[in-house]
Design an enzyme around this catalytic site. Structure first.
Site: not given
Length: 403
Positions: A10, A104-105
């Site tokens: 993350d 984003d993860e």
């Protein structure tokens, strides 16, 4: 059979971190990215801004009151997308099974990779963090665990720049003292409902057992809660996932009050959804609308059709009918509207009787789609809500009147 080993990565304050990386004058300052209108919300806040109580999904107006000295940005989303692609390319070097969870993860399944991990998953996680930092200049947090739920939870425990491993024997020590809101799928309403029964921590759920919970919250939710509270999650890491729905929604500067306003926006949203369906080569059986009122109460209504559709006028017809059947509370303004389609199907054969009408639609939408492909999907809507779409709306109302 090797024990499952899942890694969750993350990126820390992703949008704000990219802005600070690309603009050195922003480093060390409270950066807040999101919609800057009076109805906008925070997408990401840097850790400097979080010290003032600013967090994602917070109304931007409140964020400005909490952190008036903040630097507020609308964001550079093409840049974020490009950096995201770079990060996922790095992740693909560390596992053949990578599942994006958001921009984003993502999850990596590293089960059976002992030769690469060399018996030390912590070092492997650290190598991934170092590769991301070296190649992008950004900091990531990593969690490693036997399943997706625990891995995602682990990555959040020591942010920023965290690296946490949760093993099966760590569940009671690490998981049970956490508040029940940390269970995947437990939102504010569910948290309040469980608190009314005396459940405040994950350990409370685990100790209660499914039979007791089932009487209080129902079988399905009880099973979900007990399994996760005991650290059980069998969901696989899925590298490729087709979109289950295609949709578009918008939040308004001022609440919509009249039916005419609402239907005008439903037409605009239906046109965008239709364009995206056709561009994806999909037809949909189910149309859904989403309505959020000024008090943030949210409603969805949907209809499943026997024949799959992809044309703007057909989507709008169903969306409008769903809205007209919705009992809007007296005096309520509408803050957000959404239209989405699901239940995808391949193009089906049609009768000769239908062929002529379909060919007319094909010619019309081919022309519309060429304009959008050249100028962007908002182009037609910007032409005074579009003479073309107004003609569609008028012809639709006319056909309804004839019937």
């Amino acid at each position: 059979m090797a024990e499952r080993l899942i890694l969750h990565i993350d990126m820390d304050c992703f949008f704000a971190a990219v802005e600070q990386r690309d603009n050195p004058e922003l480093r060390g300052k409270p950066v807040i990215v999101g919609g800057l209108s009076s109805r906008g919300v925070v997408s990401t806040a840097s850790y400097e801004a979080r010290k003032y109580g600013v967090h994602s999904a917070m109304p931007m107006a409140l964020a400005k009151r909490k952190c008036p000295q903040g630097i507020f940005l609308t964001g550079n989303y093409p840049q974020y997308k490009a950096v995201s692609a770079q990060i996922f390319e790095i992740m693909s070097r560390f596992s053949p099974l990578v599942e994006p969870l958001s921009i984003d993860e993502g999850f990596l399944d590293i089960t059976g990779m002992e030769r690469f991990i060399k018996g030390n998953p912590r070092n492997y996680g650290m190598k991934l963090k170092q590769a991301v930092l070296k190649e992008t200049g950004l900091i990531a947090s990593v969690g490693i665990a036997p399943n997706k739920f625990l891995a995602k939870l682990a990555s959040d425990l020591e942010k920023p720049d965290g690296l946490v491993i949760i093993r099966q024997e760590d569940i009671q020590r690490i998981l049970w003292p956490l508040p029940i809101a940390r269970i995947w799928g437990v939102g504010k309403k569910t948290e309040e409902r469980l608190a009314a029964f005396g459940y405040r921590y994950i350990g409370d759920i685990a100790r209660a057992g499914k039979d007791v919970l089932q009487k209080q919250v129902g079988e399905r939710l009880a099973r979900h809660l007990v399994e996760l509270a005991n650290g059980k999650d069998d969901r696989p890491v899925e590298p490729v996932r087709d979109a289950q729905s295609i949709g578009k929604e918008t939040t308004f500067e001022e609440n919509l009050q009249s039916r005419q306003e609402v239907e005008q926006h439903l037409l605009y949203l239906s046109a965008q959804v239709g364009w995206r369906l056709r561009r994806s080569g999909k037809n949909a059986h189910t149309v859904q609308i989403k309505i959020r009122l000024g008090d943030f109460s949210t409603y969805t209504r949907q209809k499943t059709l026997s024949d799959a559709i992809c044309y703007d006028e057909d989507i709008f017809k169903e969306a409008k009918a769903l809205f007209r059947a919705f009992s809007l509370p007296y005096g309520s303004g509408i803050r957000l509207l959404g239209v989405s389609c699901s239940g995808f199907d391949a193009p089906s054969e049609i009768s000769l009787f239908e062929m002529e009408n379909k060919q007319k639609k094909e010619r019309l939408y081919t022309a519309i789609d060429k304009i959008k492909a050249r100028f962007g999907e908002d182009k037609i809507a910007h032409l005074g809500e579009s003479r073309v779409l107004k003609k569609i709306n008028a012809s639709l109302d006319g056909s309804e009147a004839r019937h």
